[in-house]
Design an enzyme around this catalytic site. Sequence first.
Site, PDB file in Angstrom:
ATOM      1  N   LYS A   1     -12.519  -3.601   9.453  1.00  0.00           N
ATOM      2  CA  LYS A   1     -12.871  -4.285   8.197  1.00  0.00           C
ATOM      3  C   LYS A   1     -11.931  -5.449   7.920  1.00  0.00           C
ATOM      4  O   LYS A   1     -12.323  -6.443   7.294  1.00  0.00           O
ATOM      5  CB  LYS A   1     -12.911  -3.287   7.041  1.00  0.00           C
TER       6      LYS A   1
ATOM      7  N   PHE B   1       0.821  -1.208   0.000  1.00  0.00           N
ATOM      8  CA  PHE B   1       0.000   0.000   0.000  1.00  0.00           C
ATOM      9  C   PHE B   1       0.858   1.263   0.000  1.00  0.00           C
ATOM     10  O   PHE B   1       0.531   2.247  -0.673  1.00  0.00           O
ATOM     11  CB  PHE B   1      -0.953  -0.013   1.194  1.00  0.00           C
TER      12      PHE B   1
END
Length: 354
Positions: free
Chosen positions: A203, A19
């Site tokens: 999440k 990322f």
Amino acid sequence: MVSGVTYLKRGAVFGSGAFGTALACVLAKKCESVSVWHMNANEARVVNQKHENVYFLPGAPLPANLTFTADAEECAKGAEIVLFVIPTQFLRGFLQKNSHILRNHVVSRNVPVVMCSKGIERSSLLFPAQILEEFLPNYPIGVIAGPSFAIEVAKGMLTNVCTAAADIDMARKIQRIMTTSDGSFRCWATTDVIGCEIASAMKNVLAIASGALKGLGTENNARAALISRGLLEIRDLTLALGGTGEAVFGLPGLGDLLLTCSSELSRNFTVGMKLGKGISLEEIKRTSKAVAEGVATAEPLERLAKKHNVHLPICHEVYNVLYANGCAKRSFKKLNSCKLADEGLPALPRTSKM
């Protein structure tokens, strides 16, 4: 073309995982040069030679104006925006060693600082931006959150995320810097910082649950139910910790939950699939190069929920499977056998029944 975006001379990214590399590729469209800090000097040289992060994001060519370095000070010098994408459990150690560099080269020049790491620190139960605030007290810190698989971001595929800061003007400043003129990476501004951080952490845990359902042989109906009920767990903890809830039903919450709970591109989802098929966590760790973030987050999340008396049944069962010798099949049977209740969307968090 997107109007109103901001261009800079130099950007810095601390953290060279998938990322971090992807966000550096975005910055490379907005800055004349971008520097990425990588902890291993030899590997940094290899990445620069190959113009590809062969260690964490193979298959995504790096822009010519992006370079890797193992020198934190070199990375920070002259930067006009700084992104942090260091794994949460290692963030404090990095800051203890290098916070003076940030004070000298970042704080002194009032450079925007943006936290992009996700998770909860085990020792303190703090979220990444809260950890950074300890080292940069009274300094405005932004957050980026939302549905964004690294490989798609790096390749310039259409992605929407949120930029968050306590001051909406700061959130909008980061928004203008990070949004690309071609709209391939677009940001929406919010002040719900804690909501973004909670959603980004939870999440990953919920994606493990979703993957476990897949591993157990269930199909779409069960996954849709899990995502819906999981979203309420994100909302409940967000409200308990003082968030506005704005991020919950937007990109950081619903958006990222839908993405992470539905694709095998998610490491958390694939870990869950293996757990659902009866593979032990020890075996998964032994055969995986990088352990999914949700594995490290589930345990501090369990303690955080108890501390604030918030009932998170799905996340609790993920914790049981990972750390309390639980079984995915038994956990979902337990969840599906709970007392009948109204659907309801109460404005306040449900109290804990753990």
